[in-house]
Design a protein around this motif. Sequence first.
Motif, PDB file in Angstrom:
ATOM      1  N   GLU A   1       0.408  11.049   2.612  1.00  0.00           N
ATOM      2  CA  GLU A   1       0.183  10.797   1.189  1.00  0.00           C
ATOM      3  C   GLU A   1       0.347  12.117   0.447  1.00  0.00           C
ATOM      4  O   GLU A   1      -0.044  13.168   0.945  1.00  0.00           O
ATOM      5  CB  GLU A   1      -1.225  10.245   0.974  1.00  0.00           C
TER       6      GLU A   1
ATOM      7  N   GLY B   1       0.845  -1.198   0.000  1.00  0.00           N
ATOM      8  CA  GLY B   1       0.000   0.000   0.000  1.00  0.00           C
ATOM      9  C   GLY B   1       0.875   1.241   0.000  1.00  0.00           C
ATOM     10  O   GLY B   1       2.065   1.190  -0.329  1.00  0.00           O
ATOM     11  N   TYR B   2       0.287   2.366   0.372  1.00  0.00           N
ATOM     12  CA  TYR B   2       1.026   3.640   0.403  1.00  0.00           C
ATOM     13  C   TYR B   2       2.265   3.510   1.279  1.00  0.00           C
ATOM     14  O   TYR B   2       3.364   3.903   0.893  1.00  0.00           O
ATOM     15  CB  TYR B   2       0.138   4.759   0.966  1.00  0.00           C
ATOM     16  N   VAL B   3       2.080   2.947   2.461  1.00  0.00           N
ATOM     17  CA  VAL B   3       3.195   2.885   3.405  1.00  0.00           C
ATOM     18  C   VAL B   3       4.198   1.806   2.995  1.00  0.00           C
ATOM     19  O   VAL B   3       5.408   2.050   2.953  1.00  0.00           O
ATOM     20  CB  VAL B   3       2.670   2.634   4.846  1.00  0.00           C
TER      21      VAL B   3
ATOM     22  N   GLU C   1       4.833   4.786  11.295  1.00  0.00           N
ATOM     23  CA  GLU C   1       5.154   5.608  10.120  1.00  0.00           C
ATOM     24  C   GLU C   1       4.368   6.912  10.182  1.00  0.00           C
ATOM     25  O   GLU C   1       3.198   6.917  10.498  1.00  0.00           O
ATOM     26  CB  GLU C   1       4.811   4.824   8.844  1.00  0.00           C
TER      27      GLU C   1
ATOM     28  N   SER D   1      -2.826 -11.938  10.524  1.00  0.00           N
ATOM     29  CA  SER D   1      -2.613 -12.902   9.446  1.00  0.00           C
ATOM     30  C   SER D   1      -1.193 -12.764   8.872  1.00  0.00           C
ATOM     31  O   SER D   1      -0.544 -13.780   8.554  1.00  0.00           O
ATOM     32  CB  SER D   1      -3.713 -12.657   8.402  1.00  0.00           C
TER      33      SER D   1
ATOM     34  N   VAL E   1       0.660  -3.581   6.639  1.00  0.00           N
ATOM     35  CA  VAL E   1      -0.662  -3.939   6.104  1.00  0.00           C
ATOM     36  C   VAL E   1      -1.725  -3.006   6.685  1.00  0.00           C
ATOM     37  O   VAL E   1      -1.477  -2.260   7.629  1.00  0.00           O
ATOM     38  CB  VAL E   1      -1.027  -5.416   6.422  1.00  0.00           C
TER      39      VAL E   1
ATOM     40  N   THR F   1      -4.878  -1.459   8.677  1.00  0.00           N
ATOM     41  CA  THR F   1      -5.504  -1.642   9.992  1.00  0.00           C
ATOM     42  C   THR F   1      -6.777  -0.789   9.993  1.00  0.00           C
ATOM     43  O   THR F   1      -6.833   0.258  10.623  1.00  0.00           O
ATOM     44  CB  THR F   1      -4.570  -1.195  11.140  1.00  0.00           C
TER      45      THR F   1
ATOM     46  N   LYS G   1     -10.066   7.010  11.481  1.00  0.00           N
ATOM     47  CA  LYS G   1     -10.028   5.686  12.124  1.00  0.00           C
ATOM     48  C   LYS G   1      -9.122   5.683  13.344  1.00  0.00           C
ATOM     49  O   LYS G   1      -9.399   5.004  14.328  1.00  0.00           O
ATOM     50  CB  LYS G   1      -9.632   4.598  11.119  1.00  0.00           C
TER      51      LYS G   1
ATOM     52  N   THR H   1      -0.241   1.227  11.721  1.00  0.00           N
ATOM     53  CA  THR H   1      -0.685   1.959  12.914  1.00  0.00           C
ATOM     54  C   THR H   1      -1.552   1.036  13.756  1.00  0.00           C
ATOM     55  O   THR H   1      -2.611   0.588  13.303  1.00  0.00           O
ATOM     56  CB  THR H   1      -1.490   3.208  12.489  1.00  0.00           C
TER      57      THR H   1
ATOM     58  N   ASP I   1       2.514  -9.023  -1.084  1.00  0.00           N
ATOM     59  CA  ASP I   1       1.118  -8.620  -0.873  1.00  0.00           C
ATOM     60  C   ASP I   1       0.231  -9.776  -1.292  1.00  0.00           C
ATOM     61  O   ASP I   1       0.541 -10.497  -2.242  1.00  0.00           O
ATOM     62  CB  ASP I   1       0.792  -7.355  -1.684  1.00  0.00           C
TER      63      ASP I   1
ATOM     64  N   LYS J   1      -2.460  -6.369  -7.630  1.00  0.00           N
ATOM     65  CA  LYS J   1      -1.497  -5.324  -7.281  1.00  0.00           C
ATOM     66  C   LYS J   1      -0.070  -5.745  -7.624  1.00  0.00           C
ATOM     67  O   LYS J   1       0.701  -5.001  -8.216  1.00  0.00           O
ATOM     68  CB  LYS J   1      -1.565  -5.078  -5.766  1.00  0.00           C
TER      69      LYS J   1
ATOM     70  N   ARG K   1     -10.518   7.572   0.794  1.00  0.00           N
ATOM     71  CA  ARG K   1     -10.964   6.965   2.050  1.00  0.00           C
ATOM     72  C   ARG K   1     -11.407   8.055   3.029  1.00  0.00           C
ATOM     73  O   ARG K   1     -10.680   9.004   3.284  1.00  0.00           O
ATOM     74  CB  ARG K   1      -9.844   6.106   2.648  1.00  0.00           C
TER      75      ARG K   1
ATOM     76  N   TYR L   1       4.954 -15.495   0.616  1.00  0.00           N
ATOM     77  CA  TYR L   1       5.801 -15.320   1.806  1.00  0.00           C
ATOM     78  C   TYR L   1       7.000 -16.261   1.731  1.00  0.00           C
ATOM     79  O   TYR L   1       8.072 -15.940   2.229  1.00  0.00           O
ATOM     80  CB  TYR L   1       4.996 -15.615   3.078  1.00  0.00           C
TER      81      TYR L   1
HETATM   82  P1  NAD Z   1      -3.180   0.217   2.116  1.00  0.00           P
HETATM   83  O1  NAD Z   1      -4.557  -0.250   2.311  1.00  0.00           O
HETATM   84  O2  NAD Z   1      -2.851   1.199   1.037  1.00  0.00           O
HETATM   85  O3  NAD Z   1      -2.213  -1.034   1.895  1.00  0.00           O
HETATM   86  C1  NAD Z   1      -2.229  -2.158   2.691  1.00  0.00           C
HETATM   87  C2  NAD Z   1      -1.823  -3.349   1.840  1.00  0.00           C
HETATM   88  O4  NAD Z   1      -1.668  -4.486   2.697  1.00  0.00           O
HETATM   89  C3  NAD Z   1      -2.835  -3.735   0.773  1.00  0.00           C
HETATM   90  O5  NAD Z   1      -2.205  -3.751  -0.490  1.00  0.00           O
HETATM   91  C4  NAD Z   1      -3.284  -5.152   1.184  1.00  0.00           C
HETATM   92  O6  NAD Z   1      -3.562  -5.984   0.090  1.00  0.00           O
HETATM   93  C5  NAD Z   1      -2.075  -5.627   1.959  1.00  0.00           C
HETATM   94  N1  NAD Z   1      -2.341  -6.729   2.883  1.00  0.00           N
HETATM   95  C6  NAD Z   1      -3.385  -6.902   3.731  1.00  0.00           C
HETATM   96  N2  NAD Z   1      -3.232  -8.033   4.425  1.00  0.00           N
HETATM   97  C7  NAD Z   1      -2.073  -8.603   4.011  1.00  0.00           C
HETATM   98  C8  NAD Z   1      -1.378  -9.782   4.374  1.00  0.00           C
HETATM   99  N3  NAD Z   1      -1.840 -10.608   5.309  1.00  0.00           N
HETATM  100  N4  NAD Z   1      -0.217 -10.045   3.749  1.00  0.00           N
HETATM  101  C9  NAD Z   1       0.279  -9.224   2.789  1.00  0.00           C
HETATM  102  N5  NAD Z   1      -0.341  -8.101   2.420  1.00  0.00           N
HETATM  103  C10 NAD Z   1      -1.500  -7.787   3.023  1.00  0.00           C
HETATM  104  O7  NAD Z   1      -2.720   0.786   3.527  1.00  0.00           O
HETATM  105  P2  NAD Z   1      -1.705   1.987   3.857  1.00  0.00           P
HETATM  106  O8  NAD Z   1      -2.379   3.287   3.630  1.00  0.00           O
HETATM  107  O9  NAD Z   1      -0.390   1.718   3.245  1.00  0.00           O
HETATM  108  O10 NAD Z   1      -1.590   1.809   5.439  1.00  0.00           O
HETATM  109  C11 NAD Z   1      -0.919   0.715   6.022  1.00  0.00           C
HETATM  110  C12 NAD Z   1      -0.775   0.987   7.508  1.00  0.00           C
HETATM  111  O11 NAD Z   1       0.019   2.170   7.697  1.00  0.00           O
HETATM  112  C13 NAD Z   1      -2.092   1.256   8.226  1.00  0.00           C
HETATM  113  O12 NAD Z   1      -1.997   0.775   9.524  1.00  0.00           O
HETATM  114  C14 NAD Z   1      -2.170   2.778   8.256  1.00  0.00           C
HETATM  115  O13 NAD Z   1      -2.942   3.251   9.330  1.00  0.00           O
HETATM  116  C15 NAD Z   1      -0.706   3.143   8.443  1.00  0.00           C
HETATM  117  N6  NAD Z   1      -0.330   4.470   7.942  1.00  0.00           N
HETATM  118  C16 NAD Z   1      -0.848   4.942   6.774  1.00  0.00           C
HETATM  119  C17 NAD Z   1      -0.451   6.188   6.306  1.00  0.00           C
HETATM  120  C18 NAD Z   1      -1.017   6.756   5.026  1.00  0.00           C
HETATM  121  O14 NAD Z   1      -0.862   7.954   4.800  1.00  0.00           O
HETATM  122  N7  NAD Z   1      -1.657   5.952   4.185  1.00  0.00           N
HETATM  123  C19 NAD Z   1       0.492   6.942   7.022  1.00  0.00           C
HETATM  124  C20 NAD Z   1       1.038   6.400   8.187  1.00  0.00           C
HETATM  125  C21 NAD Z   1       0.612   5.166   8.635  1.00  0.00           C
END
Ligand code: NAD
Length: 428
Positions: free
Chosen positions: A152, A7-9, A148, A99, A82, A84, A261, A119, A28, A33, A325, A68
Amino acid sequence: MAVIGAGYVGLTTAACLADLGNDVVVVDINREKIAQLLKNRVPFYEPGLSELIERNAKARRLNFTTSYEEAIPGADYAIIAVSTPEGEGGEADLSFVESAASSIADCMDGPLVVVNKSTVPPLTGDMVSRVIGDRNAKHRADVVSNPEFLREGSAIQDFMHPDRVVIGSHDRGAAEKVATLYEPLQAPILITPNIYTAEMVKYASNAFLAARISFINEIARISERVGADAKLVAEGMGLDKRIGPSYLDVGIGYGGSCFGKDVKALAALAERFDYHPELLNAVMDINRDQRMLVIDKLREALDELNERTVGLLGLAFKPNTDDLRDAPSLDIARVLVAAGSHVRAYDPAAMEGARVMLPEVEYTRDAYGAANGADALVVVTEWNEFRQLDMARVKASMRMAVIVDGRNIYDPAVMRGLGFTYRGIGRD
Ligand code: NAD
């Protein structure tokens, strides 16, 4: 090292750590993706990220997989990034973290430092430790919290130039090992002597920033009533070094994947531990009401919403991202449609996602299209391109020239001079 979650992070972390010279494999479970990433396509919009990924993939420091089995054996770090999302009762849904921990445990073939970047509420590190220990007693896993703070839209810059890096673990050696990854960044590193403190820093930081936004929006509500200009009030406050200017933007409130959230999850955590978080609850209430302020202002300016045409400028929860979101645009568009309005919208990056989430909205090629024939225009996201529109052309194309400027990007005097009925936030 393995990064879990593209994902983004996860992708930003993986690309930046690869650029710093590490060998990184991203895992992932989303096959689509990973298939896109293997073709050098980033599945979302983040400035500079596709170039960084392409460069490091070409140099063979960055790879992608759904397995994995391919990523974990031999790795010295597994970085969990991943999702949350919001779970039942507002608590964080930790099922993806759990998981990921199980899958890591099943593939470990030696000692591993498991870094949690998602987070998560305090005590989650202990859960990850337990899950791994229960499934794989053979190899030692030290769990480290390393929240983190990237935003974004400026994710790479934020990762490479952080204000601080926070690391916490029950095992000091594991925390120090994670600290070495960040040494090239020359940022302040805070190592907390237990994992709960590091986990809490993230929630406290997000809740504080959300509180600043709700605070200034409450001041805006009062300012409107007494004839003060809340935008200038914020500017006057922000010049005080003790306060500073960030996160004091008067507007329609916060949105996005995190603040909503995370504040909710912190409040739910507090309740679970028998503490009633009055301030956090007020932060959330004010934010919810702030979105509906746009609707109130439209209703007041148009008399009624039924059979009106309303153009929305911007849909993403903030500029420079396509992330929808918890975007205020979703609530605003749905309420308008339910009230009988025809809604037109334009966003430079988020329309593809919006078409799926808001099928009842008409999407236009540009901002002028959203204004064409509309009774009112609402600024929902403060993209820079909206600041430079030819407003005389916009006015000429509208049926009624009402602007509700949800982000206070226009000068009220200029807009009124052009003949608009202008409503800002906190400065009518
Ligand atoms: P996202 O939804 O963009 O990406 C999460 C990814 O995890 C998805 O691609 C999903 O398919 C994958 N995933 C889920 N379960 C999995 C598993 N068991 N094994 C492998 N991959 C799996 O989420 P995000 O925005 O990158 O956020 C990730 C975490 O970082 C969250 O806890 C979020 O709160 C935190 N965070 C996000 C930001 C932000 O700006 N987006 C900033 C700081 C912290």
